[in-house]
Design a protein around this motif. Structure first.
Motif, PDB file in Angstrom:
ATOM      1  N   GLU A  53       0.819  -1.218   0.000  1.00  0.00           N
ATOM      2  CA  GLU A  53       0.000   0.000   0.000  1.00  0.00           C
ATOM      3  C   GLU A  53       0.845   1.257   0.000  1.00  0.00           C
ATOM      4  O   GLU A  53       0.493   2.268  -0.632  1.00  0.00           O
ATOM      5  CB  GLU A  53      -0.919   0.003   1.230  1.00  0.00           C
ATOM      6  N   SER A  54       1.981   1.215   0.704  1.00  0.00           N
ATOM      7  CA  SER A  54       2.837   2.407   0.760  1.00  0.00           C
ATOM      8  C   SER A  54       3.403   2.748  -0.616  1.00  0.00           C
ATOM      9  O   SER A  54       3.592   3.929  -0.940  1.00  0.00           O
ATOM     10  CB  SER A  54       3.963   2.204   1.773  1.00  0.00           C
ATOM     11  N   MET A  55       3.667   1.720  -1.451  1.00  0.00           N
ATOM     12  CA  MET A  55       4.164   1.984  -2.800  1.00  0.00           C
ATOM     13  C   MET A  55       3.088   2.667  -3.634  1.00  0.00           C
ATOM     14  O   MET A  55       3.378   3.600  -4.392  1.00  0.00           O
ATOM     15  CB  MET A  55       4.610   0.678  -3.461  1.00  0.00           C
ATOM     16  N   TYR A  56       1.851   2.221  -3.493  1.00  0.00           N
ATOM     17  CA  TYR A  56       0.732   2.859  -4.189  1.00  0.00           C
ATOM     18  C   TYR A  56       0.652   4.339  -3.814  1.00  0.00           C
ATOM     19  O   TYR A  56       0.529   5.212  -4.680  1.00  0.00           O
ATOM     20  CB  TYR A  56      -0.574   2.152  -3.835  1.00  0.00           C
ATOM     21  N   ASN A  57       0.730   4.629  -2.518  1.00  0.00           N
ATOM     22  CA  ASN A  57       0.630   6.017  -2.054  1.00  0.00           C
ATOM     23  C   ASN A  57       1.820   6.846  -2.522  1.00  0.00           C
ATOM     24  O   ASN A  57       1.661   8.007  -2.939  1.00  0.00           O
ATOM     25  CB  ASN A  57       0.529   6.053  -0.522  1.00  0.00           C
ATOM     26  N   GLU A  58       3.008   6.256  -2.450  1.00  0.00           N
ATOM     27  CA  GLU A  58       4.219   6.969  -2.853  1.00  0.00           C
ATOM     28  C   GLU A  58       4.163   7.376  -4.328  1.00  0.00           C
ATOM     29  O   GLU A  58       4.471   8.514  -4.687  1.00  0.00           O
ATOM     30  CB  GLU A  58       5.446   6.094  -2.590  1.00  0.00           C
ATOM     31  N   LEU A  59       3.775   6.435  -5.185  1.00  0.00           N
ATOM     32  CA  LEU A  59       3.724   6.727  -6.616  1.00  0.00           C
ATOM     33  C   LEU A  59       2.593   7.690  -6.950  1.00  0.00           C
ATOM     34  O   LEU A  59       2.738   8.560  -7.818  1.00  0.00           O
ATOM     35  CB  LEU A  59       3.582   5.430  -7.410  1.00  0.00           C
ATOM     36  N   SER A  60       1.458   7.538  -6.275  1.00  0.00           N
ATOM     37  CA  SER A  60       0.350   8.467  -6.490  1.00  0.00           C
ATOM     38  C   SER A  60       0.758   9.885  -6.126  1.00  0.00           C
ATOM     39  O   SER A  60       0.475  10.850  -6.855  1.00  0.00           O
ATOM     40  CB  SER A  60      -0.869   8.040  -5.668  1.00  0.00           C
ATOM     41  N   ASN A  61       1.449  10.030  -4.994  1.00  0.00           N
ATOM     42  CA  ASN A  61       1.903  11.349  -4.564  1.00  0.00           C
ATOM     43  C   ASN A  61       2.961  11.931  -5.497  1.00  0.00           C
ATOM     44  O   ASN A  61       3.151  13.145  -5.559  1.00  0.00           O
ATOM     45  CB  ASN A  61       2.460  11.279  -3.134  1.00  0.00           C
ATOM     46  N   PHE A  62       3.635  11.063  -6.236  1.00  0.00           N
ATOM     47  CA  PHE A  62       4.666  11.499  -7.186  1.00  0.00           C
ATOM     48  C   PHE A  62       4.045  12.029  -8.484  1.00  0.00           C
ATOM     49  O   PHE A  62       4.729  12.601  -9.315  1.00  0.00           O
ATOM     50  CB  PHE A  62       5.616  10.333  -7.490  1.00  0.00           C
ATOM     51  N   GLY A  63       2.755  11.786  -8.648  1.00  0.00           N
ATOM     52  CA  GLY A  63       2.071  12.250  -9.844  1.00  0.00           C
ATOM     53  C   GLY A  63       1.733  11.160 -10.846  1.00  0.00           C
ATOM     54  O   GLY A  63       1.364  11.452 -11.984  1.00  0.00           O
ATOM     55  N   ILE A  64       1.864   9.897 -10.421  1.00  0.00           N
ATOM     56  CA  ILE A  64       1.517   8.759 -11.283  1.00  0.00           C
ATOM     57  C   ILE A  64       0.059   8.390 -11.037  1.00  0.00           C
ATOM     58  O   ILE A  64      -0.366   8.257  -9.886  1.00  0.00           O
ATOM     59  CB  ILE A  64       2.416   7.537 -10.975  1.00  0.00           C
ATOM     60  N   ASP A  65      -0.719   8.219 -12.096  1.00  0.00           N
ATOM     61  CA  ASP A  65      -2.094   7.744 -11.964  1.00  0.00           C
ATOM     62  C   ASP A  65      -2.072   6.233 -11.782  1.00  0.00           C
ATOM     63  O   ASP A  65      -1.794   5.481 -12.725  1.00  0.00           O
ATOM     64  CB  ASP A  65      -2.914   8.093 -13.210  1.00  0.00           C
TER      65      ASP A  65
END
Length: 338
Positions: free
Chosen positions: A68-80
């Motif tokens: 889950e943390s990877m999902y949040n990290e990438l989302s916060n980076f601007g990845i859909d």
């Protein structure tokens, strides 16, 4: 380099040549299998390159995202980001369309005893993806494991060498290629088969595995006595830029570093820097899994991170107790049993 933050920054720092090329890519980019070893850093590298090029193309990614943390990290980076099981046909069909796809999904580790899942991921899913994204440019991550072993003095297999995979994992990877090739011809989909070995960052890879055995004074098997390696940042850059070289029928491209490297020499280098005497077992065979990537250098230029830099960064990482992913490459495997 001693922290994950420093490592991630280096892996995602775009070169001028990448910034130039992403500006030439038309349309949004979807990364399928985003949650693996290479996907997160590839997505960040792509996003930073696009931002620096001044373009507004979307970077999207799909994965199970068990972390889950990877999902949040990438989302916060601007990845859909999209949480999906790609083997679920409805979920796959529900993903947004994209003019460009980088296909990184697949299964390697744990193939033995779970062959049915490996074939489903590596040979069934490609057909579903090829139909879903029939109008896209698709870069398909593959592997040099599809080739036969080559003699040490051969320079490695070129793209003209006929595949001869050893073991079910490699066979399923050739299956992945053949299925994508079929739909490239059937639908006119432009593709590039990206035959990679062995990428590494400091948390995993051939160099880390050898260095750790040197430090722990465990025997190093020399039967697979030579290898190729490439820095993960360079491999990711080449994958993104490969979107400009997709063709129908599918193009094929080997990706690795320029050297045929002696495993014994690598161990001795680490021994010198880490104050240990390497222990060896078995003798080097006259053949190894070797890949000739000279065509990729003609297209993209040489890798930016040299072998010596990778060695020294690995030494520093080990000395500082750097984080490890814990996914061995099994580069020593000669019978194809992964």
């Amino acid at each position: 380099m001693q922290t994950v933050e420093e490592l991630e920054l280096k892996l995602s720092e775009p070169s001028e040549r990448l910034i130039r090329d992403v500006g030439r890519i038309k349309g949004d980019i979807m990364i399928l299998g985003l949650g693996g070893k290479m996907g997160p850093s590839l997505a960040k590298l792509l996003k930073r390159a696009l931002d620096k090029s001044g373009t507004t193309k979307k970077v999207m990614g799909a994965s199970r995202f068990s972390n889950e943390s990877m999902y949040n990290e990438l989302s916060n980076f601007g990845i859909d980001c999209y949480k999906v099981d790609l083997l679920n046909d409805g979920a796959l069909k529900g993903l947004p369309d994209a003019e460009n796809v980088i296909y990184m999904a697949g299964n390697k580790f744990g193939t033995a005893g779970n062959e049915h899942f490996t074939w489903a991921m590596n040979a069934y899913l490609p057909g579903r993806v090829a139909e879903k994204y029939k109008r896209s440019n698709i870069v398909v991550f593959s592997t040099g494991n599809i080739y036969p072993f080559m003699t040490i003095d051969s320079g490695g297999a070129t793209e003209k060498v006929r595949p001869l995979p050893i073991g079910e994992y490699a066979q399923s990877c050739l299956g992945r290629e053949r299925v994508f090739e079929h739909f490239s011809v059937k639908n006119g989909t432009k593709m590039l088969l990206y035959r990679l070995n062995y990428a590494l960052d400091l948390r995993y890879g051939v160099l880390l595995e050898i260095a750790k055995k040197v430090v722990s004074e465990k025997p190093i098997d020399l039967s697979m006595g030579h290898v190729n390696v490439i820095w993960q940042g360079d491999a990711n850059e080449y994958a993104i830029r490969s979107l400009l070289h997709c063709e129908s029928p599918a193009n094929k491209l080997n990706i690795t570093g320029p050297e045929t490297i002696s495993v014994q020499w690598l161990a001795e280098q680490f021994g010198e820097h880490l104050g240990k005497n390497p222990i060896f077992e078995n003798r080097p065979a006259k053949t190894a899994l070797l890949n000739n990537a000279s065509r990729s250098f003609d297209l993209f230029g040489d890798p930016l991170v040299t072998l010596n830099e990778m060695i020294m960064m690995t030494v520093e990482w080990i000395k500082s107790g750097g984080e490890e992913i814990g996914k061995p490459t099994h580069f020593q495997e000669r019978k194809g049993d992964f």
